[in-house]
Write a protein that holds these residues in place. Structure first.
Motif: not given
Ligand code: S3P
Length: 172
Positions: A84-113
């Protein structure tokens, strides 16, 4: 794909509408892995939509469910996980994600979003009138960007999901 790719999990992170589920399914197919969408799984486990969880139980409860589910995903193998879009937005969750696998950020311009978000229904954080939607997306995106850009790999996904998947595979 480089030989160094030996992770058990790939996490896709990014704002609502950045294409995590679409790209995630295609990527899982290409890798011959399973695909999991954390919102879908939480919704299934709770027996209600994400919007209903927000309405009936509140955002805080949803964030607790999200955190608990994230912890469960760290045990999975050969899994592409759309978060979910908010899941990596706490330091704790982000660190769990980064340490548990390869993490890919899908970047998109705000108009498309904005376009994608305005076409979807289950978006409890974006119920604003159309004329305020874009400003709200831009402001949230600004405050979340410092988390998203910590990903191991950043890939642009404003056009073709197939192309995005190819770019990801080239970088793995
Ligand atoms: C949220 C994003 C949604 C969902 C919930 C909250 C967020 O997921 O988890 O509505 O805070 O950005 P998607 O990014 O899959 O839409």
């Amino acid at each position: 794909m480089e030989n160094g790719f030996s992770a058990d999990r790939v996490y896709l992170i990014g704002y609502m509408g950045s294409g995590k589920s679409t790209v995630g399914k295609l990527l899982a197919e290409q890798l011959g892995w399973n695909f999991l969408d954390t919102d879908e799984a939480i919704s299934e486990l709770q027996g209600k939509s994400i919007s209903t969880i927000f309405e009936e139980d509140g955002e805080e409860r949803f964030r607790a469910l999200e955190k608990a589910f994230l912890s469960f995903t760290t045990e999975l193998r050969r899994q592409v996980i759309a978060t979910g879009g908010g899941m990596p937005t706490t330091p704790e969750n982000l660190s769990t994600i980064l340490n548990s696998g390869i993490t890919i950020f899908l970047d998109c311009d705000s108009d498309t979003l904005g376009k994608r978000i305005s076409e979807s229904i289950d978006r409890p954080l974006h119920q604003q009138p159309t004329n305020q939607l874009q400003a709200s997306i831009e402001s949230n995106l600004k405050s979340r960007m410092s988390f998203y850009i910590e990903a191991h790999i950043t890939v642009e996904n404003s056009s073709s999901p197939d192309l995005t998947v190819q770019r990801i595979i080239d970088k793995l």
